[in-house]
Write a protein that holds these residues in place. Structure first.
Motif: not given
Length: 426
Positions: A168-190
């Protein structure tokens, strides 16, 4: 004698990934089921009592739901025959499998059959029971050890390349839909993460921040992930409807992930046969810089780290801690100064005294009024172009403020601050 048969089927995730396409199919749950049912149909003294399935469970451990259910029926006496495709389906721990075949099943008068290994406990001869079966079990155990080693090696390479391999990604991030090994910002939690850092810089303690978030109805990281449909599990959770805690807030404030650094490998298993993990030293963690978008500026993160090392507790959870909390020390005994308030007709008078003296342990009072202290500090800090004394400025340039008393009248000050990596006293 009529045998009430338990069909046991198992396939681990490692088996699915390691085998060739042909082997994947031959070891699939449906293939195992067909093989065993065809065998039973040819026997006149066998009836299927139940089929027990563990799909996606490792053979190293025996706390599998299907296996435990089967053992419960064996203990209750409703099953007296167990059939598997081969010995590796029963398990891959050669000691535990040997104990089951040679002690547990015989103790409950259970017949055991491994079809592809040509083993039947009813007619197994001495060599098969005491030599061949342990050898096969040992090979199955060795296979699991080899797979575990390869998996750990693969994970190490991925971590060092900066690929996210956590559950599970750390709170504030989520998995990239195009690359599950990359994290992108989860705007709501960020947005909440940024507020937490902002409040800490303003002087709020982790406990006060946790209370503010809970009272505002903000979902805790655990509840937030659950609300997004994730099958999230945390060893820190004790209740289903978890609120924010100071431990959670402090963990966020100390997480380097928010700087854009991917930090992994914080824990490791003792060995491949044990699920228990142990924490690793920080020096052993795998850090890869710049792998995702940062949420917090480096200078703000470092500022918060210095604030966390200081004693910045507030007397009221609704208010930030006082501006000098965590910075003011007695120049003689080096203990923190304590804040006190005198209430009188002309108004409240705020002053500070030595913590050691306050506890009656010696030293001297070192009493100084807050307005006098603030004026003296401003005079010294003007040399570094300070306009006012606020928490962010203090934490940025000041390490400690020492209060000395040469005699009963004269008060002098020493402000220690950092200039690059050099400490000096003004």
């Amino acid at each position: 004698m009529q045998y009430q048969v338990a069909i046991y089927l198992r396939l681990s995730r490692e088996d699915k990934e390691a085998f060739t396409d042909y082997q994947k199919e031959s070891n699939s749950i449906s293939s195992q089921r067909t093989l065993i049912e065809n065998f039973i149909n040819k026997q006149e003294d066998m009836v299927i009592y139940n089929t027990y399935v563990d799909d996606g469970w490792s053979g190293v451990h025996f706390n599998r739901p299907g296996f435990l259910s089967m053992m419960k029926d064996i203990e209750e006496g409703v099953v007296n025959c167990v059939i598997v495709k081969d010995l590796s389906r029963l398990g891959r721990d050669y000691i535990e499998v040997g104990r089951l075949i040679q002690k547990t099943f015989p103790a409950f008068f259970v017949r055991f059959i491994a079809i592809n290994d040509n083993f039947d406990s009813v007619n197994a001869d001495f060599s098969k029971r005491d030599l061949m079966i342990p050898v096969k079990n040992f090979m199955n155990d060795f296979y699991c050890r080899d797979i575990s080693k390869k998996v750990r090696s693969c994970q190490k390479i991925k971590r060092e390349k900066g690929e996210f391999i956590g559950a599970f990604p750390v709170y504030g991030y989520k998995r990239d839909a195009d690359n599950r090994h990359h994290l992108v910002v989860d705007e709501e939690a960020a947005c909440i993460v940024k507020k937490i850092f902002q409040w800490k810089i303003e002087g709020y303690s982790p406990k006060a921040i946790a209370d503010k978030l809970s009272e505002a109805g903000v979902l805790s990281p655990y509840a937030y992930k659950k609300s997004k449909g994730e099958h999230y599990f945390s060893g820190f959770v004790r209740e289903e409807n978890t609120q924010w805690s100071q431990v959670t807030v402090r963990r966020i404030l100390q997480d380097e992930t928010y700087l854009g650094t991917l930090v992994q490998g914080k824990t490791g298993k003792l060995n491949f046969k044990m699920k228990k993990t142990q924490k690793k030293e920080k020096e052993e963690w795998v850090r890869v810089l710049g792998m995702h978008e940062p949420l917090i500026k480096k200078e703000d993160f470092e500022l918060v780290e210095r604030l966390l090392m200081a004693d910045c507790r507030a007397s009221n959870k609704e208010k930030p801690s006082y501006k000098f909390a965590g910075f003011l020390y007695c120049g003689d005994c080096r203990e923190q100064m304590h804040r006190r308030i005198n209430h009188n007709k002309t108004g409240d008078r705020i002053y500070y005294i030595c913590g050691t003296y306050n506890r009656g342990k010696g030293c001297s009072r070192h009493s100084i009024a807050e307005e006098v202290l603030e004026q003296k500090i401003l005079e010294q800090m003007r040399t570094i172009q300070a306009e006012k004394v606020d928490r962010k400025l203090l934490a940025t340039v000041v390490e400690k403020i020492y209060v000395y008393q040469k005699n009963k009248v004269e008060i002098i000050f020493a402000i220690t601050h950092r200039s690059g990596k050099t400490e000096r006293t003004l």
